[in-house]
Design an enzyme around this catalytic site. Structure first.
Site, PDB file in Angstrom:
ATOM      1  N   ASN A  38      46.598  40.841  43.057  1.00 24.65           N
ATOM      2  CA  ASN A  38      47.269  39.546  43.036  1.00 24.65           C
ATOM      3  C   ASN A  38      47.299  38.887  44.409  1.00 24.65           C
ATOM      4  OD1 ASN A  38      47.667  39.567  40.324  1.00 24.65           O
ATOM      5  ND2 ASN A  38      49.843  40.008  40.388  1.00 24.65           N
ATOM      6  N   CYS A  44      53.972  36.071  38.772  1.00 25.85           N
ATOM      7  CA  CYS A  44      53.271  37.162  39.465  1.00 25.85           C
ATOM      8  C   CYS A  44      52.956  36.875  40.928  1.00 25.85           C
ATOM      9  CB  CYS A  44      51.991  37.512  38.706  1.00 25.85           C
ATOM     10  SG  CYS A  44      52.279  38.198  37.069  1.00 25.85           S
ATOM     11  N   LYS A 100      55.991  36.321  43.616  1.00 23.52           N
ATOM     12  CA  LYS A 100      56.849  37.488  43.871  1.00 23.52           C
ATOM     13  C   LYS A 100      56.046  38.691  44.347  1.00 23.52           C
ATOM     14  CE  LYS A 100      57.308  39.651  39.257  1.00 23.52           C
ATOM     15  NZ  LYS A 100      56.842  40.986  39.662  1.00 23.52           N
ATOM     16  N   LYS A 116      47.638  46.923  41.913  1.00 24.98           N
ATOM     17  CA  LYS A 116      48.159  45.717  41.274  1.00 24.98           C
ATOM     18  C   LYS A 116      48.534  44.675  42.315  1.00 24.98           C
ATOM     19  CE  LYS A 116      50.245  42.879  38.418  1.00 24.98           C
ATOM     20  NZ  LYS A 116      49.507  41.988  37.522  1.00 24.98           N
TER      21      LYS A 116
END
Length: 458
Positions: free
Chosen positions: A219, A271, A274, A215
């Site tokens: 990102n 998203c 951070k 994940k």
């Protein structure tokens, strides 16, 4: 299947509603009674296209319920999704207090086997902490800690297209361990996601830590592409190149592709900012320095000032007496999310330089008013210099220039003659490159894009 979703924020509400849409019996828990009341009364606390209809339909069918009853939520679901917030801490790390609180609640109330799914975006190693929190509660009750398994199932939802992303995912990432409990969890999760894999297999099975890492890696890669193009766009402004032509030229290479190569005034949202910070923090915990990601963050912070710099270059350092229109406040279209939105930086800078502003966004006006009031709380009187306009054209009245921050479709094809008539002077600062420089020049508009401005001025 009986599913519990802990947290009715963006991820939790979309996950719960969509799983109910597939026929599951879903219990959504939230500790915020006011949010639960909104949901039980037919409203939703966030703006997300299509979500309200899905929630209403499944709530009416009885497949979706909302409550603050922790014990009932744990009793309900064989699979317990933890989908609570993980806001950045002061050091950039993810704050796991809500995740661990949810885990402890599960341990306090569970009877029988549970699959505990980390759906929140969490750092590598969080599943171990969740497992320890649950085991600790079970031990205090004198119960065996072998009656649960912790799984990582990160979300890959785009705000503004979350329902579509959930119902037609490009991939489903699930991390589980190889214990007997982990294999039991594998069976239940495979059954839960079977409807998504009928045409072809979309699930990627891996170990828990790799799923957690995936994940953040995804990102971070997307954020890197954005900052990379923004740096090139700033250079294109200097050398007289067209960043849109460059984008097409490099995007045609299949090794690169066209996605996330759009230059603009910086990324925001809940998203990318951070998650980049959290991954950097994780690296520091292991004595690693992620130089590229540190630069990605720095470039993005600087890029949020690019429109302000262009305005100052055109109108001067002192903007007292000037008035500007701002189209777009949310960090991206189709959402009312103002977290880390570039418009907050621009509006604050214009006001602090003495200007007044008229702002418009199709859905984020209420949330924008709330966050801008907080942003400007240290300087009384500045918030009063913001006018929240009723329409895009209303925002233009008497403005020295138009600035565009969010690429809503409604802004793409305005009547430029009407725009010119409303403005004091025909000046547009386009933070999302919505318009073609040549068209602007032909229309008699002084145009400043990102990586395109020199072209519009000949």
């Amino acid at each position: 299947m009986k599913i519990t979703i802990i947290g009715t924020g963006y991820v939790g509400l979309v996950t719960g509603a969509c799983l109910a849409e597939l026929g599951n019996d879903v219990f959504c828990l939230d500790v915020d009674q006011s949010k639960v009341d909104i949901l039980n009364n037919g409203g939703i606390p966030i703006h997300e296209p299509g979500l309200e209809d899905v929630v209403a339909r499944n709530r009416a069918s009885g497949r979706l319920q909302f409550s603050t009853d922790v014990a009932a939520s744990v009793a309900h679901g064989d699979i317990q999704f933890i989908a609570v917030g993980t806001p950045p801490d002061e050091d950039g790390s993810a704050d796991l207090q809500y995740v661990l609180a949810a885990a402890r609640n599960i341990g306090r109330h569970m009877n029988g086997f549970k699959v505990v799914v980390d759906k929140s975006t969490v750092p590598v190693g969080t599943a171990d902490r969740v497992k320890a929190a649950i085991a600790g509660e079970l031990a205090s009750r004198g119960l065996d800690d072998g009656q649960f398994s912790v799984v990582s199932n990160p979300e890959f939802l785009k705000e503004g297209a979350a329902v579509e992303d959930f119902m037609r995912p490009d991939r489903i990432v699930i991390g589980h361990d190889q214990t007997a409990q982990g294999q039991r969890a594998y069976t239940l999760m495979k059954k839960l996601y079977a409807p998504f894999n009928r045409n072809h297999e979309r699930t990627f099975w891996m170990d828990v830590r790799s799923a957690e890492f995936t994940k953040y890696a995804a990102n971070a890669m997307l954020a890197t592409r954005i900052s990379f193009m923004n740096e090139l766009a700033n250079l294109a402004d200097k050398v007289g190149a067209d960043i849109e032509a460059v984008r097409h030229g490099i995007g045609s290479d299949p090794r690169i592709g066209h996605s996330f190569l759009y230059a603009g005034c910086g990324y925001g949202g809940s998203c990318f900012p951070k998650d980049v910070q959290a991954l950097e923090r994780t690296a520091r915990d292991y004595d690693q320095d992620l130089l590229i990601l540190r630069a990605v963050e720095q470039v993005n912070d600087r890029q949020k000032h690019v429109l302000g710099r262009k305005v100052v270059k055109r109108f001067g350092e002192d903007l007292a007496g000037r008035h500007f229109a701002v189209w777009g406040l949310a960090f991206k279209p189709n959402t009312d999310d103002m977290r880390e939105a570039s418009a907050r930086v621009l509006v604050g800078e214009l006001l602090r330089r003495g200007a007044s502003v008229a702002v418009y966004d199709p859905v984020a006006m209420k949330e924008a008013a709330r966050v801008l009031a907080l942003d400007l709380a240290d300087q009384p009187g500045l918030f009063e210099k913001i006018r929240f306009a009723a329409s895009p054209m209303d925002a233009l009245q008497g403005a020295d220039a138009l600035t565009i921050v969010t690429e809503w479709k409604a802004f793409r094809s305005p009547d430029f003659e009407t725009v010119k008539a409303a403005l004091k002077a025909p000046v547009i600062f386009d933070g999302r490159n919505l318009f073609e420089p040549q068209l602007m020049a032909d229309s008699g508009i002084e145009y400043y894009g990102i990586g395109r401005s020199l072209l519009a001025q000949g």
